[in-house]
Motif scaffolding. Structure first.
Motif, PDB file in Angstrom:
ATOM      1  N   ALA A 191      15.808  15.300 -27.386  1.00 32.55           N
ATOM      2  CA  ALA A 191      15.211  14.121 -28.031  1.00 32.55           C
ATOM      3  C   ALA A 191      16.031  13.588 -29.193  1.00 32.55           C
ATOM      4  CB  ALA A 191      13.796  14.459 -28.501  1.00 32.55           C
ATOM      5  N   ASP A 192      16.788  14.461 -29.872  1.00 30.70           N
ATOM      6  CA  ASP A 192      17.541  14.015 -31.042  1.00 30.70           C
ATOM      7  C   ASP A 192      18.986  13.602 -30.724  1.00 30.70           C
ATOM      8  OD1 ASP A 192      15.422  14.345 -32.797  1.00 30.70           O
ATOM      9  OD2 ASP A 192      15.902  16.461 -33.153  1.00 30.70           O
ATOM     10  N   LEU A 193      19.368  13.684 -29.456  1.00 30.89           N
ATOM     11  CA  LEU A 193      20.709  13.235 -29.089  1.00 30.89           C
ATOM     12  C   LEU A 193      20.795  11.722 -29.263  1.00 30.89           C
ATOM     13  CD1 LEU A 193      21.543  15.220 -25.805  1.00 30.89           C
ATOM     14  CD2 LEU A 193      22.181  15.774 -28.152  1.00 30.89           C
ATOM     15  N   ASP A 194      21.882  11.249 -29.841  1.00 30.44           N
ATOM     16  CA  ASP A 194      22.053   9.808 -30.031  1.00 30.44           C
ATOM     17  C   ASP A 194      21.986   9.060 -28.703  1.00 30.44           C
ATOM     18  OD1 ASP A 194      22.265  10.101 -32.730  1.00 30.44           O
ATOM     19  OD2 ASP A 194      24.455   9.950 -32.800  1.00 30.44           O
ATOM     20  N   ALA A 195      22.567   9.644 -27.665  1.00 38.12           N
ATOM     21  CA  ALA A 195      22.568   8.986 -26.356  1.00 38.12           C
ATOM     22  C   ALA A 195      21.155   8.831 -25.809  1.00 38.12           C
ATOM     23  CB  ALA A 195      23.431   9.772 -25.367  1.00 38.12           C
ATOM     24  N   VAL A 196      20.318   9.825 -26.043  1.00 35.15           N
ATOM     25  CA  VAL A 196      18.928   9.784 -25.565  1.00 35.15           C
ATOM     26  C   VAL A 196      18.099   8.837 -26.428  1.00 35.15           C
ATOM     27  CG1 VAL A 196      16.823  11.161 -25.287  1.00 35.15           C
ATOM     28  CG2 VAL A 196      19.033  12.054 -24.487  1.00 35.15           C
TER      29      VAL A 196
END
Length: 315
Positions: free
Chosen positions: A277-282
């Motif tokens: 959830a905290d991935l920039d891409a996501v």
């Protein structure tokens, strides 16, 4: 017309010289130099991308079949039309018996692209049966050292095939065209403030299968202006831990689309998993899909670079 003895000898020598120049070619294939006394007449290619290299050079009429496609991938309309007269001799990796039985005199394959180190199908095992092998350049890392993957890997394969099959001019024209097309395209792109961090997601949920520095996507990403977050992985394709992906926090995720799990299903898996959830891409829903034939060495690499470059510049 009366021909003198001396002119007959001259013509014979001229014909012999022309034939030798026409027929013989020596190319570098991984750690081997391979000499072809004449162009192959009964070639077999393995995998969809290698087969497409043969097709763009107009070599379908020099082939007796292909292998290693339907077991994992599907052909699109343009490729189906190109090989409709050719049989698929094996849905996955071919056995030595399949190649010999087809009367092959040439096998275009690679390590993990139809051949396995220590397997039954290798250049050495096929040589006694008169089957020459040319190895895909990108795959050479599996049997020795090489530089990181680059667009030159694909260009070199086309140029070498051009020499082997005596269609050198066509190969040179193709490669020069690809280079010019990419140079023209990238010259018109806006500059990026910094290279976006990119993760290649091939497959796997428990642990992802991804591209390291020796796999073609590493070259495609760099050519498009990005950085592969796994470019320090001293392998071509390999499994890594999700922890490393989370730690490196990709801004863009490139999904390789093939097999039973679709690109959309792979995207949904990452979008719905709390661990990502905290991935920039996501967070920003920044995914781009490449077809298998775009992500592996072949003519569609140029198209792939354009697709990635465009995606890297969309906020």
């Amino acid at each position: 017309m009366k021909m003198t003895y001396s002119s007959t000898v001259f013509c014979a020598l001229l014909a012999l010289t022309s034939t030798s120049a026409f027929a013989q070619a020596t190319v570098q294939s991984c750690n081997r130099e391979v000499t072809f006394d004449e162009p192959p007449k009964a070639a077999i290619s393995n995998d969809v991308n290698l087969t497409e290299m043969m097709l763009v050079l107009g070599l379908a009429d020099r082939m007796v079949g292909y292998t290693g496609i339907s077991g994992w991938k599907t052909l699109d309309a343009s490729m189906t039309a190109g090989i409709e007269e050719l049989p698929e001799l094996s849905s996955k990796y071919p056995s030595k018996e399949v190649l010999i039985g087809a009367g092959a005199d040439f096998f275009f394959a690679g390590w993990n692209y139809g051949m396995k180190v220590g397997g039954e199908v290798t250049p050495e095992s096929l040589e006694p049966f008169g089957i020459n092998v040319y190895e895909l350049t990108e795959s050479c890392i599996h049997i020795g050292e090489k530089a990181a993957a680059s667009m030159d890997d694909m260009y070199d394969d086309l140029l070498n095939l051009g020499k082997i099959f005596d269609v050198k001019e066509k190969a040179v024209d193709l490669v020069e065209g690809y280079r010019a097309e990419l140079e023209s395209y990238t010259a018109g792109l806006s500059l990026l403030d910094e290279a976006p961090r990119v993760f290649v997601y091939d497959s796997g949920e428990d642990a992802p299968f991804t591209a390291g520095r020796y796999a073609m996507p590493n070259a495609l990403i760099e050519a498009a202006g990005g950085t592969n977050i796994m470019n320090d992985l001293e392998k071509s394709w390999s499994t890594v831990g999700w922890e490393a992906v989370v730690e490196r926090n990709p801004e863009i995720i490139v999904i390789v689309n093939y097999g039973e799990v679709t690109a959309e299903e792979k995207r949904n898996f990452m979008m719905s998993n709390p661990a990502f959830a905290d991935l920039d891409a996501v967070k920003n829903d920044r995914f781009v899909s490449l077809e298998y034939v775009e992500a592996t060495p072949g003519p569609r690499n140029v198209q792939a670079v354009k697709k990635l470059a465009s995606a890297f510049r969309v906020e």
